[in-house]
Design a protein around this motif. Structure first.
Motif, short mmCIF file in Angstrom:
data_model
loop_
_atom_site.label_atom_id
_atom_site.label_comp_id
_atom_site.label_asym_id
_atom_site.label_seq_id
_atom_site.Cartn_x
_atom_site.Cartn_y
_atom_site.Cartn_z
N UNK A 1 -11.43 -5.04 -3.22
CA UNK A 1 -9.98 -5.33 -3.66
C UNK A 1 -9.24 -6.30 -2.91
N UNK A 2 -8.70 -7.07 -3.44
CA UNK A 2 -7.92 -8.04 -2.76
C UNK A 2 -6.61 -7.65 -2.58
N UNK A 3 -5.89 -7.32 -1.46
CA UNK A 3 -4.54 -7.08 -1.44
C UNK A 3 -3.66 -8.07 -1.20
N UNK A 4 -2.06 -8.08 -1.71
CA UNK A 4 -1.37 -9.28 -1.36
C UNK A 4 -1.08 -9.54 -0.14
N UNK A 5 -1.09 -8.54 0.77
CA UNK A 5 -0.64 -8.60 2.44
C UNK A 5 -1.73 -8.02 3.16
N UNK A 6 -1.86 -8.50 4.18
CA UNK A 6 -3.12 -8.08 5.33
C UNK A 6 -2.67 -6.49 5.86
N UNK A 7 -2.86 -5.65 5.16
CA UNK A 7 -2.42 -4.33 5.20
C UNK A 7 -3.57 -3.14 5.26
N UNK A 8 -4.76 -3.79 5.21
CA UNK A 8 -5.91 -2.97 4.90
C UNK A 8 -6.00 -1.90 6.12
N UNK A 9 -5.99 -2.03 7.31
CA UNK A 9 -6.13 -1.14 8.32
C UNK A 9 -5.15 -0.03 8.36
N UNK A 10 -3.74 -0.73 8.16
CA UNK A 10 -2.51 0.24 8.25
C UNK A 10 -2.87 1.00 7.06
N UNK A 11 -3.23 0.72 5.73
CA UNK A 11 -3.49 1.62 4.86
C UNK A 11 -4.43 2.48 4.84
N UNK A 12 -5.70 2.11 5.52
CA UNK A 12 -6.69 2.95 5.69
C UNK A 12 -6.14 4.13 6.47
N UNK A 13 -5.58 3.85 7.74
CA UNK A 13 -4.81 4.79 8.71
C UNK A 13 -4.13 5.64 8.06
#
Lengths: 476, 476
Positions: free
Chosen positions: A400-412
């Motif tokens: 999945x490609x997110x619109x913003x670099x928030x993957x780690x914050x989202x996973x946390x």
């Protein structure tokens, strides 16, 4: 115990884009979130010592108080241990296994693993295996090569796919990861370079680093593979070997076309570079099977193929295999004793039975996965309209490609509501892929939709406000 | 494929006392025999490049012709490959697995492995396991920690042996060797030192070297352990960890007494050194069970214990476990993904069943082994009166002391008549123990006696004349 140390430069690379412009999330919390995810993902070596507060603050351009507050929070949560005079040691809270949850939120729904549960064929196979067992009980049971009958049926499957193969060219191992570890043990030493697709399978990356080798990334383009990049990288870095996932790629689900396979085999031959081809997902195709194996294009004995029963059959049956020249197989068998003493006899007998009926149950397994892939894709489009997904040709997950670099914050945040997801950086080196997630579609569709519905408010809050506070399992 | 290189100094150390005063065996043959055994034993890394002829001749003090003749013989036999401009590469002949024979002499009688075949309890255990399987099929089957019920029964056995243990302190792995590899992965990096008993278990030595660590030997005295030597070696070399085999030592069969255990635990605590205690043989005692586990003396969380089902139950059931603090276990689980994805579910279910009935079948297994040990000991005394053996207190083998340093030559000759034996140097570093052999007594007594009778003329010829020519499977 004596401690290894993670250097400041390494830690900065691992942290990557840990700091977002999230006005309502204090910087110390973002730093703590970033470090916690590195520890949970295993990207920060456990039992290793972090740089000191002062050094870290200076390298991150933060005040020492901010760094100290972040470290104090992780200490309170059980992710850091402090030792007099020796700084902070990365650990896991007592009782935290990889599939358990933060205190108070058990059980975690684990979306970081992509796999199906067992079909009825598994019990049937073990029943057959038990009937065949007695003739093997009059031996010590140690078997480093694999039962001849199993190696025969595995070889036959390669022949059916267009790749002449004898049983001598097959070795049975304890899964593809274990097989890759064995290949690394035979062909590499500390400091050697290993070329990888980027992104790639996290456990392969962990195996490469675990063997003290240096992964050298060749980025995947929008579609297909960059063979020019592969060729240039090999020429520039003289790697010991390259690890590729052509059928099907994990995490992107793409399939390498026949022409690219021929080119890759030609590069391997020309540069005298061994290429490890991991075919773990090869049976899980949706629209068309993969072309002939990459090794079918090999004219120079450079391609080593890894196979696995974990996805085609069941993850609880821990069995994989290596296909290579019989000389390479003999060498692999010889080094194996330093890693394990063989594959269980009963697992091998069950695998024989499963290979024999594979063509009857695999179509059904593929049909289930295709339906789940489509349902999960629809749910993503509906609940996360700003996410971008590209159709997976095979495998078990969406990249999945997110619109913003928030993957780690989202996973946390997801971890805090009891859902574990694979943030993009797990699939790359040095903190890359902050704009990506891997979402498996192997979960039953209703359960998957319900998980996505729980994740939706988290994503919305995060994307809009930067607030990912979670209390009592709910986003607040 | 790119090749690693074995340096001249390393090769000389590995060769050790390859050259005996054997007037009827040409020097080139002795050199070829020495090199072949290094390759067969896995002590010379496969796929690695040997020093050039000129360099080797000069280092060995031989003529270049002698070295060339030895290498040519190994090339003819399939143990070396020559590449234009890149010297000789160590390989195994096509189709040679570790338990197959030289061409024409299949099957090899493998006396290099010490293990029993399966008792009736194994089939029974798998039958129970199959009944318990269905409730596990509705999962992905990936299990890095181990089934809770299995960890409970393993913990209970430690409690019964006087060591309080909870299920959280247990992790299930794919055998003791695999578990040791995991511990090395967590606690060591390339170049780190690991202290070992000397002699020690060859696979532990291979695992240490495979992890690019340096084994540091503490020699075993005539009886017991040298704790002063252990303490001094740790103080001088600051190892990451030590690997010990107190119950029962492999290959010597000795057992560490309670006072020594207390001293070792005190050394671990005082020097902050982790100690890995391999208890693979603990159930195989003859006269008295071993004292309380070494970890029972641990006051500083320094002892990590390895257990295995391979000898107590069956080698074809590939299962072991690690006992440590729950924090260390959590860290081990986290790094495990780089090595394998877990232990098969059915193997674990079978192990639960076996642990529950262990106290009924283990006494019988011990009685069988005691009888075989005694019969084998009698046969050795009768057929090889110049060999010296010391009563094994537990385990599966004799550590035989030869009157002359002929172990490698004897093993090479034995290989040629289709019997594989473990020459002493496999159990040490740098070619030591040329005066020792490990002979398992796990084989049924009649078969063992017949093997010893075949070995007797070989030994006599070798000891008296230095002639170990073998033609058509017979000593000539």
């Amino acid at each position: 115990m004596a401690q290894r140390r993670t250097g400041t430069a390494s830690l900065l690379k691992l942290l990557g884009q840990w700091h977002q412009d999230l006005p309502r999330t204090p910087v110390y919390r973002q730093l703590a979130d970033g470090l916690r995810l590195l520890i949970l993902d295993g990207r920060l070596p456990l039992e290793s010592r972090l740089p000191g507060e002062r050094e870290l603050a200076s390298a991150l351009g933060l005040s020492r108080t901010t760094v100290a507050t972040a470290l104090a929070q992780l200490r309170d949560e059980g992710y850091l241990l402090s030792r007099h005079g020796s700084g902070s040691i990365a650990v896991l809270p007592e009782g935290t296994g990889p599939v358990s949850a933060l205190p108070g939120f058990t059980p975690v729904l684990d979306l970081s693993t992509a796999a199906l549960s067992a079909g009825p064929e598994i019990h049937r196979a073990y029943t057959h295996a038990l009937m065949a067992l007695p003739e093997h009980l009059n031996s010590t049971g140690y078997d480093q090569h694999g039962l001849p009958e199993l190696r025969e049926v595995i070889a036959r499957r390669y022949v059916e796919r267009g790749l002449p193969t004898s049983a001598e060219q097959i070795m049975v191992v304890n899964g593809a990861v274990s097989g890759f570890g064995l290949i690394l043990r035979l062909l590499t030493g500390p400091g050697d370079r290993v070329v990888i697709d980027h992104p790639t399978y996290p456990m392969a990356l962990a195996a490469i680093k675990g063997a003290s080798c240096r992964p050298v990334a060749v980025s995947l383009p929008e579609t297909g593979w960059d063979t020019d990049g592969l060729s240039a990288t090999i020429a520039q870095t003289s790697p010991r070997l390259a690890y590729l996932l052509p059928d099907f790629h994990n995490p992107t689900g793409r399939c390498m076309d026949a022409r690219t396979r021929a080119t890759v085999a030609e590069i391997a031959a020309r540069t005298h570079t061994a290429i490890v081809v991991d075919e773990t997902m090869v049976d899980l195709w949706f629209d068309a099977p993969a072309p002939a194996p990459l090794a079918a294009y090999d004219r120079a004995d450079k391609i080593i193929t890894l196979g696995s029963a974990g996805k085609s059959f069941w993850g609880g049956l821990r069995l994989g295999w290596i296909r290579a020249s019989s000389r390479t197989i003999a060498s692999l068998i010889q080094v194996r004793g330093a890693m394990d003493l063989g594959t269980p006899v009963l697992e091998q007998l069950a695998a024989i039975s499963l290979f024999k009926e594979a063509d009857t149950f695999l179509p059904e397994r593929r049909a289930i996965l295709r339906q789940r892939r489509d349902a999960c894709g629809e749910a993503i489009k509906e609940l996360f309209p700003d996410w971008r997904i590209t159709q997976a040709e095979g495998g078990l997950s969406w990249w999945v490609e997110l619109p913003k670099p928030l993957a780690s914050a989202f996973a946390a945040g997801a971890e805090a509501i009891g859902i574990r997801i694979g943030a993009g950086p797990r699939f790359g080196t040095e903190g890359s892929f902050e704009r990506y997630l891997r979402l498996p579609f192997s979960l039953e569709s209703t359960a998957m939709r319900s998980a996505l519905e729980r994740l939706q408010p988290l994503w919305q809050h995060l994307a809009q406000t930067g607030n990912v506070s979670v209390r009592g399992g709910a986003v607040v």
